[in-house]
Design a protein around this motif. Structure first.
Motif, PDB file in Angstrom:
ATOM      1  N   LEU A  26       0.811  -1.219   0.000  1.00 46.56           N
ATOM      2  CA  LEU A  26       0.000   0.000   0.000  1.00 46.56           C
ATOM      3  C   LEU A  26       0.844   1.268   0.000  1.00 46.56           C
ATOM      4  CD1 LEU A  26      -2.897  -0.887   2.466  1.00 46.56           C
ATOM      5  CD2 LEU A  26      -2.938  -0.879  -0.025  1.00 46.56           C
ATOM      6  N   THR A  27       2.055   1.186   0.566  1.00 46.37           N
ATOM      7  CA  THR A  27       2.855   2.416   0.689  1.00 46.37           C
ATOM      8  C   THR A  27       4.068   2.433  -0.231  1.00 46.37           C
ATOM      9  OG1 THR A  27       4.253   1.443   2.396  1.00 46.37           O
ATOM     10  CG2 THR A  27       2.287   2.600   3.159  1.00 46.37           C
ATOM     11  N   GLY A  28       4.379   1.279  -0.823  1.00 48.31           N
ATOM     12  CA  GLY A  28       5.620   1.201  -1.610  1.00 48.31           C
ATOM     13  C   GLY A  28       6.827   1.121  -0.688  1.00 48.31           C
ATOM     14  N   GLY A  29       6.593   0.799   0.586  1.00 51.48           N
ATOM     15  CA  GLY A  29       7.674   0.728   1.577  1.00 51.48           C
ATOM     16  C   GLY A  29       8.490  -0.545   1.427  1.00 51.48           C
ATOM     17  N   ALA A  44       6.254   1.058  12.089  1.00 55.90           N
ATOM     18  CA  ALA A  44       6.870   1.726  10.929  1.00 55.90           C
ATOM     19  C   ALA A  44       5.792   2.585  10.269  1.00 55.90           C
ATOM     20  CB  ALA A  44       7.384   0.694   9.941  1.00 55.90           C
ATOM     21  N   TYR A  45       6.193   3.740   9.781  1.00 53.09           N
ATOM     22  CA  TYR A  45       5.223   4.676   9.210  1.00 53.09           C
ATOM     23  C   TYR A  45       5.414   4.799   7.699  1.00 53.09           C
ATOM     24  CZ  TYR A  45       4.216   6.088  13.984  1.00 53.09           C
ATOM     25  OH  TYR A  45       3.836   6.079  15.297  1.00 53.09           O
ATOM     26  N   GLY A  46       4.296   4.931   6.979  1.00 50.99           N
ATOM     27  CA  GLY A  46       4.358   5.139   5.529  1.00 50.99           C
ATOM     28  C   GLY A  46       3.149   5.937   5.080  1.00 50.99           C
ATOM     29  N   ARG A  47       3.147   6.342   3.810  1.00 48.05           N
ATOM     30  CA  ARG A  47       2.035   7.113   3.253  1.00 48.05           C
ATOM     31  C   ARG A  47       1.266   6.256   2.273  1.00 48.05           C
ATOM     32  NH1 ARG A  47       3.515  12.718   3.201  1.00 48.05           N
ATOM     33  NH2 ARG A  47       3.803  13.169   5.403  1.00 48.05           N
ATOM     34  N   CYS A  50      -6.081   7.134  -0.689  1.00 46.90           N
ATOM     35  CA  CYS A  50      -7.382   6.579  -1.069  1.00 46.90           C
ATOM     36  C   CYS A  50      -8.094   7.699  -1.800  1.00 46.90           C
ATOM     37  CB  CYS A  50      -8.151   6.139   0.178  1.00 46.90           C
ATOM     38  SG  CYS A  50      -9.815   5.612  -0.201  1.00 46.90           S
ATOM     39  N   GLY A  51      -8.203   7.599  -3.101  1.00 46.86           N
ATOM     40  CA  GLY A  51      -8.748   8.711  -3.899  1.00 46.86           C
ATOM     41  C   GLY A  51      -7.848   9.924  -3.711  1.00 46.86           C
ATOM     42  N   ASP A  52      -8.483  11.045  -3.246  1.00 44.88           N
ATOM     43  CA  ASP A  52      -7.693  12.272  -3.058  1.00 44.88           C
ATOM     44  C   ASP A  52      -7.101  12.360  -1.652  1.00 44.88           C
ATOM     45  OD1 ASP A  52      -8.280  13.041  -5.581  1.00 44.88           O
ATOM     46  OD2 ASP A  52     -10.068  14.191  -5.006  1.00 44.88           O
ATOM     47  N   THR A  53      -7.465  11.412  -0.804  1.00 42.37           N
ATOM     48  CA  THR A  53      -7.033  11.524   0.595  1.00 42.37           C
ATOM     49  C   THR A  53      -5.713  10.807   0.819  1.00 42.37           C
ATOM     50  OG1 THR A  53      -9.379  11.252   1.055  1.00 42.37           O
ATOM     51  CG2 THR A  53      -7.906  11.323   2.972  1.00 42.37           C
ATOM     52  N   ALA A  54      -4.747  11.560   1.369  1.00 44.45           N
ATOM     53  CA  ALA A  54      -3.467  10.933   1.760  1.00 44.45           C
ATOM     54  C   ALA A  54      -3.597  10.500   3.218  1.00 44.45           C
ATOM     55  CB  ALA A  54      -2.333  11.927   1.603  1.00 44.45           C
ATOM     56  N   MET A  55      -3.063   9.332   3.542  1.00 42.20           N
ATOM     57  CA  MET A  55      -3.169   8.812   4.907  1.00 42.20           C
ATOM     58  C   MET A  55      -1.807   8.313   5.376  1.00 42.20           C
ATOM     59  SD  MET A  55      -6.461   6.400   4.461  1.00 42.20           S
ATOM     60  CE  MET A  55      -7.490   6.562   3.044  1.00 42.20           C
ATOM     61  N   THR A  56      -1.637   8.304   6.698  1.00 41.61           N
ATOM     62  CA  THR A  56      -0.432   7.712   7.287  1.00 41.61           C
ATOM     63  C   THR A  56      -0.778   6.284   7.686  1.00 41.61           C
ATOM     64  OG1 THR A  56       0.217   9.837   8.162  1.00 41.61           O
ATOM     65  CG2 THR A  56       1.240   7.918   9.161  1.00 41.61           C
ATOM     66  N   LEU A  57       0.050   5.341   7.227  1.00 43.73           N
ATOM     67  CA  LEU A  57      -0.195   3.936   7.575  1.00 43.73           C
ATOM     68  C   LEU A  57       0.879   3.491   8.570  1.00 43.73           C
ATOM     69  CD1 LEU A  57      -2.091   1.587   6.744  1.00 43.73           C
ATOM     70  CD2 LEU A  57      -0.403   0.931   5.039  1.00 43.73           C
ATOM     71  N   VAL A  58       0.460   2.857   9.647  1.00 39.26           N
ATOM     72  CA  VAL A  58       1.409   2.427  10.680  1.00 39.26           C
ATOM     73  C   VAL A  58       1.414   0.902  10.754  1.00 39.26           C
ATOM     74  CG1 VAL A  58       2.103   2.678  13.084  1.00 39.26           C
ATOM     75  CG2 VAL A  58       0.784   4.485  11.986  1.00 39.26           C
TER      76      VAL A  58
END
Ligand SMILES: Nc1nc2c(ncn2[C@@H]2O[C@H](COP(=O)(O)OP(=O)(O)OP(=O)(O)O)[C@@H](O)[C@H]2O)c(=O)[nH]1
Ligand SMILES: [Mg+2]
Length: 399
Positions: A26-29, A44-47, A50-58
């Motif tokens: 999902l993040t390309g991490g 670990a944190y990544g970006r 979803c559509g126009d919304t950017a989210m932080t994924l942990v």
């Protein structure tokens, strides 16, 4: 979520269910993944978008329960309990859903903003395990998305479900664990929110009960509810894992387990040492053979002899020697180790060594991270492989 802040999505679940694989997809991490538990030991944190919304994924460390024991489990529990996540994605192993449901039910006590990612559906299909997804959604009261993260299947639907949960919130009542009366009474008396009251129970024991008894009651009620849901939603053919059990009876047996492990690891080591000989010699001959032409070329360019000697006899020779010594054993050892990993043997090695490692105040899975954990360790292992090979006269490096 505060206005203007990026939504935070937590990835939680049992160990080794594919959380980091989902995270990376999902993040390309490039979170460390591998077929044994306990690889991720800190968030670990990544970006992701979803559509126009950017989210932080942990990406959280794996945990079997929110009633924690180890340090990395505490990290996962604290993150879920802190309410920092706007949505929690629980990644579950579809091949053993019942065990995973224990954590799902516990997380639902803290937050209803949960999406269940039913991962390893490819493995479940292979074992002819059928999961009734709509029934599971009804029982749990949360969206359930079947996925095969390694093949990147179901991830778009997962992102959409997360977006839906973020936008609309939970659709209705979520599944609850039914505890015995004395526990429910103690929860009522505490006056705290339900999840906090349950978490505080070991410190504020109900009258006449020990911490052990409370823990047993909580665990039994959760396991019973998970079993009820699994009985409704999962159909497992008899003997789905019979072959695995037969193999386990040998490779994990008291008598044969350790000898099997030693024999297999010795075989890997032998193949690495003997197999590395030929390519090492070839690389060494050809790379070192370039020293002379390189010196001639650099002299023709007009470089002073001292600089030419430094570049050729110094830098080039060292580089050629390191490459010819290290590359072949690494190129053999790690694919072999990956084969053992994919066959599911490495978690069994961790299990077998757990007792010995515990005595050194460590745990068995560290035996694997020691080998595969980081690049420096890999270099270190291959270098030692070479030294041992030299010592025993197995390899014949001309360098
Ligand atoms: N067959 C199959 N394997 C998968 C799938 N998703 C992940 N895996 C494999 O499962 C193993 C564990 O994956 P990880 O992403 O490291 O699991 P994790 O939950 O982050 O593990 P911990 O950090 O140790 O808790 C790896 O070998 C992955 O390649 C899937 O959908 N199908
Ligand atoms: Mg992980």
């Amino acid at each position: 979520m505060k206005a203007g802040q990026m939504p935070v999505i937590a990835l939680a679940g049992n160990p080794n269910v594919g959380k980091s694989t989902v995270f990376n997809a999902l993040t390309g991490g490039r979170q460390h993944t591998g077929n044994w538990s306990g690889k991720t030991v800190a968030g670990a944190y990544g970006r992701m978008r979803c559509g126009d919304t950017a989210m932080t994924l942990v990406d959280l460390p794996g945990t079997y329960s929110l009633r924690t024991r180890s340090e990395e489990e505490r990290i996962a529990r604290d993150f879920v309990a802190s309410g920092q996540a706007d949505v929690t994605v629980l990644v579950a192993d579809a091949t053993c859903l019942e065990r995973n449901l224990i954590l799902v039910l516990q997380v639902l006590e803290w937050t209803p903003r949960v999406v269940l990612c039913l991962n390893l559906m490819d493995e479940a299909r292979k074992k002819h395990i059928h999961i009734d997804v709509p029934a599971l959604e009804r029982e749990l009261g949360i969206p359930v998305v079947p996925c095969a993260a390694r093949k990147r299947r179901g991830l778009r639907e997962l992102t959409q479900a997360v977006g839906g949960m973020l936008r609309d919130g939970p659709a209705g009542q979520t599944a609850a664990i039914r505890y015995p009366e004395e526990i429910e009474a103690a929860v009522q008396r505490s006056g705290l929110p339900r999840a906090e009251a349950l978490a505080a129970l070991p410190q504020q024991l109900p009258d006449g009960m020990s911490a052990g008894q409370v823990d047993d009651l909580l665990t039994a009620a959760t396991a019973l509810r998970a079993e009820e849901i699994a009985l409704t939603c999962v159909r497992t053919p008899a003997g789905a894992d019979a072959r695995d059990r037969r193999i386990d009876r040998i490779v994990l047996s008291r008598r044969w387990g350790i000898p099997c492990m030693l024999a297999l690891l010795a075989l890997v080591f032998y193949i690495t040492l003997s197999g590395a000989n030929v390519p090492s010699e070839w690389l060494s001959t050809h790379l070192l053979g370039l020293t002379e032409p390189l010196a001639v070329g650099l002299t023709a360019l007009g470089l002073p002899p001292a600089l030419v000697a430094m570049l050729t006899d110094g830098m080039w020779r060292v580089l050629a020697t390191v490459v010819s010594v290290m590359l072949p054993p690494m190129a053999i050892f790690f694919p072999l180790f990956t084969l053992l990993e994919d066959a599911g043997y490495l978690p069994r090695v961790a299990f077998q060594l757990d007792h010995a490692f515990c005595r050194a105040h460590a745990c068995g899975k560290q035996s694997l991270s020691m080998c595969m954990g980081n690049r420096w360790m890999r270099t270190f292992i291959s270098f030692n492989t070479h030294i041992i090979a030299h010592f025993f006269g197995i390899a014949n490096f001309s360098a």
